[in-house]
Design a protein around this motif. Structure first.
Motif, PDB file in Angstrom:
ATOM      1  N   LEU A  28       0.831  -1.212   0.000  1.00 57.09           N
ATOM      2  CA  LEU A  28       0.000   0.000   0.000  1.00 57.09           C
ATOM      3  C   LEU A  28       0.860   1.254   0.000  1.00 57.09           C
ATOM      4  CD1 LEU A  28      -2.952  -0.713   2.441  1.00 57.09           C
ATOM      5  CD2 LEU A  28      -3.068  -0.265  -0.007  1.00 57.09           C
ATOM      6  N   ILE A  29       1.951   1.209   0.791  1.00 54.85           N
ATOM      7  CA  ILE A  29       2.838   2.377   0.825  1.00 54.85           C
ATOM      8  C   ILE A  29       3.447   2.588  -0.557  1.00 54.85           C
ATOM      9  CG2 ILE A  29       5.022   3.250   1.759  1.00 54.85           C
ATOM     10  CD1 ILE A  29       4.208   1.910   4.424  1.00 54.85           C
ATOM     11  N   LEU A  31       2.131   1.552  -3.538  1.00 56.77           N
ATOM     12  CA  LEU A  31       1.112   1.957  -4.516  1.00 56.77           C
ATOM     13  C   LEU A  31       0.622   3.379  -4.278  1.00 56.77           C
ATOM     14  CD1 LEU A  31      -1.272  -1.138  -4.816  1.00 56.77           C
ATOM     15  CD2 LEU A  31       0.355  -0.326  -6.504  1.00 56.77           C
ATOM     16  N   GLN A  32       0.302   3.677  -3.003  1.00 61.79           N
ATOM     17  CA  GLN A  32      -0.371   4.953  -2.731  1.00 61.79           C
ATOM     18  C   GLN A  32       0.601   6.053  -2.363  1.00 61.79           C
ATOM     19  OE1 GLN A  32      -3.203   3.362   0.248  1.00 61.79           O
ATOM     20  NE2 GLN A  32      -4.736   3.725  -1.338  1.00 61.79           N
ATOM     21  N   GLY A  33       1.698   5.653  -1.719  1.00 61.16           N
ATOM     22  CA  GLY A  33       2.655   6.658  -1.294  1.00 61.16           C
ATOM     23  C   GLY A  33       3.683   6.942  -2.371  1.00 61.16           C
ATOM     24  N   GLY A  36       1.988   6.883  -5.918  1.00 64.09           N
ATOM     25  CA  GLY A  36       0.643   7.470  -5.932  1.00 64.09           C
ATOM     26  C   GLY A  36       0.437   8.461  -7.068  1.00 64.09           C
TER      27      GLY A  36
END
Lengths: 569, 363
Positions: A28-29, A31-33, A36
């Motif tokens: 998630l970090i 992909l989104q961070g 992002g």
């Protein structure tokens, strides 16, 4: 002990969960961070589509406002892949309605298909009737799209084709470059002639809409919109009627002609034969294009600026000027022509084997006597002759913007015989018809060298301020003497250019019949201007392997002069 | 076993974490379906209410009572699974639903809980380490519904049975050596499994390895779901403001890919809330297992915990593009009545186990 075991085993499950969640967290970090922004851009690209609307290309008109190049509405047929139900049935119906082979339609579709929501063009350049017919039958062909397209067209057909040039589809290599210039790949691109040279003015600015689409590429709303800005209209200095007249008078004889205003450098007509129809390229008629490219007569080449020809006797005008300027002869100098002239062990023949007798300079020009000018050349010598030829613009580009050859003058040591031959325009010397026209203009405008130009206005902006006249430093007397010879060549019944004679117009001219490397084959030349009293048009005409300059070229000159006076250019 | 002090000992964290997940799911559902098919959101809320009712009902009775029915439930679900194979309504190339009196039912969801129930009952009182015949029979109990679901075909759901079986026999005391042997043999047989897969399943596995090979065909799901999650960045694009969602670029966004909506619209923050809530839920479930005085409660809790945890991990891994696309819904969030009611019933069982430990005052 059992309890501890049980506890341990539950802890195993907890550990598995923690590790798995850790992996998800890192993902998630990432992909989104970390990524992002990239994914946000990808999401924007998903939903936003740029629909380009081509700007109509600028008109091209002649000096009277006659339209030479415009745009015509045709129609294209495309298939939207994702709305397609049955390709073979569509193609079959389409084939029946348009009389195109099924294989070709399928091939076109296969090649053009890219994304499911982007229409793949299968047929272009359909007429309005065909398009209406298809539109009526469209309900039978779900996924089919008929839309208008603007195609460059040339109302006068092949008239001034070499000047106007043509437009065609950009090839894959060019697409990248065009995109960086902000041009859309769909539009036609100027490839040749003025279409290419004035591309930025003629093209205009494509407009378009930014549309938000859903997952099936259906329009949800228009986010942004910009109207296309039409290309700028361009006015040329040429006269379409004169252009057509000359093209017709060549009667398919390969050759070229340049007519210009000797005071301003405005090109009034520029003809190159054989010619072609520029519409063939915008219509994408590949078969005809291939024929044009493979034709040994090179119909796509502008002979008026790129064709180099041995000048022959038209160069005698410069030889005469050089000799007068260096005071080797004066207007009354008489030289005898017995029909031949011997230099060392070599004998040169006059074209008139019986000889011209005793001649003054203007008579020599009138009869185009070789023996006279061979001797003048011998007296001048290489340095003085070449200097004057150079002054008159031989071997210099004229400043024509659409591509021109520089012609040729020898730069090596010349024997006396070669210098004498050069004075009658034979040997190592080549001229373009445009150079010849510029050269002869000097005798029409009192010894000034001009720069030819053809674009007079872009939109309302005048673009002719760059032209100017440069005095060559020749005396008025010299020019007057040469002119007298040119007037006699046309006006005197025994003059070589007498076929250019017209009782209503005073024409000055000089013919040339240049030997080529092919025995018995000669290039025919005519250079001249009219009317003599106040010249409004100077011209150079060449017929390639077209016999004597006194025949077809002189006749074409007469038609030009008649038109110039009648039309009051 | 007698129920006492029943009003006092709610496991609040369990209920709250599960409800947070369900409410987050509902909010995402409204955003995903509100403009196109609002009836789905309405039905989802209805299922959630039914889920809460079944949670309450299940928790109000001591779980041994429910366990008595598990044999019958197991039998029924096997019967229904056979019916699905024979008469099931087909969707997306697989028959997973059964329509009875206009209500569509997913028997595989019922089979999960029923199988956990019978497995728990069977494993109670078995010697440690588990003898091979016990392991074999327990495997048989799981294999029957697993194969029927695999034939639907539904690889994802079938694998859930394997997951909770592993969790349960592990806690029931399988010897590590036997487990390793079993794992080794399965791994050895795995290549043969390739032949058992349907074409679309093979394709999904290949796409997982090369998602960009066919971006508008089979790889579309993975690409669009990662774009949706990634584009949410840290704080999200706001509720009902995700373009991947509203413009329907994310496929199956109300069911298997609901997490994409949360990722896109609520960003990393929303994703963390969901993952933390699942973590709390799981740790509570394992805590309940640990505190259960009797093996039946412990095994039942472990079974439920490994099922929900595994299903959540597989779904999250799938939408984030970490594992191949297998059609597994996200428990408590994805659309689906059968799943919602069965999961809440299972949570009710956990609550019931939690309460039941009290009368004995610990071990």
């Amino acid at each position: 002990m059992l309890g501890a075991l049980k506890m341990n085993r539950l802890n195993t499950l907890r550990m598995i969960w923690i590790i798995a969640t850790g992996i998800l967290l890192f993902r998630l970090i990432y992909l989104q961070g970390l990524q992002g922004r990239t994914y946000r851009n990808l999401a924007e690209k998903n939903r936003l589509r740029l629909i380009v609307e081509e700007a109509p290309r600028g008109l091209v008109v002649d000096r009277q406002g006659v339209v030479l190049a415009t745009n015509q509405t045709f129609y294209r047929v495309a298939i939207i892949p994702q709305e397609l139900e049955d390709l073979s049935s569509i193609v079959e119906t389409l084939s029946l309605l348009t009389h195109q082979p099924i294989d070709r339609l399928q091939e076109n579709y296969r090649k053009a298909r890219s994304l499911p929501f982007l229409p793949a063009t299968v047929l272009t350049r359909l007429s309005k009737d065909q398009a209406l017919h298809l539109e009526e039958e469209r309900w039978r062909m779900p996924g089919l799209l008929v839309k208008p397209e603007l195609i460059r067209s040339y109302p006068l057909g092949s008239t001034a084709a070499h000047l106007l040039g043509y437009v065609s589809q950009p090839n894959p290599q060019e697409l990248g470059r065009l995109k960086s210039l902000g041009l859309s790949p769909a539009g036609l691109v100027g490839r040749y002639g003025l279409e290419q040279y004035l591309e930025t003015d003629l093209r205009g600015q494509a407009g378009g809409r930014v549309v938000e689409v859903d997952h099936r590429a259906r329009q949800v709303r228009v986010v942004d919109q910009q109207l296309p800005r039409a290309g700028q209209p361009v006015s040329l200095t040429i006269d379409a009627s004169l252009q057509t007249l000359i093209e017709q008078s060549f009667q398919d004889q390969p050759g070229a002609c340049v007519v210009l205003d000797p005071w301003t450098g405005e090109i009034l007509a520029m003809v190159s034969v054989p010619t072609f129809s520029p519409a063939v390229f915008s219509m994408g008629e590949t078969k005809t294009i291939r024929q044009l490219l493979e034709d040994i007569n090179a119909p796509l080449m502008n002979r008026a600026t790129l064709g180099v020809y041995t000048p022959g006797s038209i160069l005698k005008l410069i030889s005469a000027t050089a000799a007068l300027e260096h005071q080797l002869i004066n207007p009354s100098t008489k030289i005898s022509c017995p029909g031949s002239w011997t230099l060392g062990d070599r004998t040169f023949h006059c074209w008139n084997r019986d000889g011209h007798g005793v001649l003054s300079l203007s008579e020599a020009i009138m009869h185009s006597c070789n023996v006279y000018f061979l001797q003048v050349g011998r007296k001048l010598g290489a340095v003085r002759l070449l200097k004057t030829l150079d002054q008159a613009g031989c071997s210099h580009r004229t400043g024509w913007p659409l591509g021109e050859a520089a012609g040729h003058l020898p730069s090596r040591y010349l024997t006396d015989g070669e210098v004498a031959m050069l004075a009658i325009g034979q040997g190592e010397v080549l001229l373009t018809p445009l150079q010849a026209a510029v050269m002869v203009s000097a005798f029409a405008n009192g010894g000034q060298k001009l720069t030819p130009w053809v674009v007079s206005k872009i939109k309302d902006r005048s673009v002719n301020e760059r032209h100017s006249l440069h005095p060559l430093g020749w005396s008025a007397k010299t020019i007057e003497t040469v002119r007298r010879g040119m007037i006699a060549a046309v006006g005197d019944p025994s003059g070589t250019a007498h076929r250019a004679y017209d009782p209503n117009v005073s024409v000055a001219g000089k013919t040339g019949t240049a030997q080529t490397h092919l025995p018995g084959q000669t290039h025919g030349w005519f250079v001249g201007f009219c009317p003599v009293e106040s010249p409004r048009a100077a011209m150079a005409i060449v017929t390639e392997h077209g016999g004597s300059g006194g025949d077809l070229p002189a006749e074409i000159a007469r038609s030009i002069c008649e038109y110039v006076v009648a039309a009051g250019i | 076993m007698v129920f006492r002090d029943s009003q006092r000992c709610w496991d609040v964290s369990l209920l709250v974490s599960a409800s947070i997940l369900a409410i987050a799911g509902t909010a995402a559902m409204i955003s995903a379906t509100g403009t196109t098919t609002p009836t789905l959101a309405v039905r989802h809320i209805l299922y959630l209410l039914l889920g809460w009712v079944s949670y309450y009902t299940a928790s109000r009775r001591a779980y041994p009572y429910w366990m008595r029915w598990m044999g019958i439930a197991y039998g029924c679900s096997i019967f229904l699974l056979v019916l699905v194979l024979l008469f099931g309504s087909e969707r997306l190339g697989a028959s997973r639903w059964l329509s009875i009196f206009g209500i569509s039912l997913q028997p595989s969801e019922i089979a999960k809980l029923a199988t956990i129930g019978v497995l728990a009952r069977y494993l109670v009182g078995q010697p440690r380490p588990l003898p091979p015949n016990v392991v074999g029979f327990s495997l048989g109990l799981v294999a029957l519904p697993l194969l029927l679901i695999f034939l639907q075909p539904d690889l994802g759901s079938a694998s859930i049975f394997g997951a909770f079986w592993l969790g349960m026999v592990w806690v029931a005391g399988i010897s590590p050596r036997m487990l390793m042997t079993g794992v080794g043999v399965s791994a050895g047989l795995l290549p043969f499994g390739w032949w058992l897969l349907k074409d679309y399943q093979r394709q999904r596995l290949m796409i997982f390895l090369h998602p960009d090979a066919d971006p508008l065909g089979a790889g579309y799901n993975i690409i669009q779901s990662t774009i949706a999650i990634g584009s949410g960045q840290w704080w999200g694009r706001g509720w009902a403001a995700g373009t991947q969602n509203r413009l329907r670029f994310v496929p199956e966004r109300h069911s298997d890919f609901i997490f994409c909506i949360i990722g896109e619209e609520w960003g990393f923050l929303g994703c963390m809330i969901v993952i933390v809530a699942f973590g709390v839920l799981l740790f509570r479930a394992l805590r309940i297992a640990q505190q259960s005085p009797v093996p039946l409660g412990r095994l039942l809790a472990v079974g439920i915990a490994s099922w929900i945890a595994y299903q959540a991990l597989v779904n999250l891994g799938m939408v984030m593009g970490l594992i191949p696309v297998v059609g597994v819904p996200l428990p408590l969030l994805s659309y689906g009545g059968s799943s919602m009611i069965v999961v809440w019933t299972a949570l009710g069982f956990l609550e019931s186990i939690h309460r039941t430990q009290r009368p004995h005052g610990g071990l």
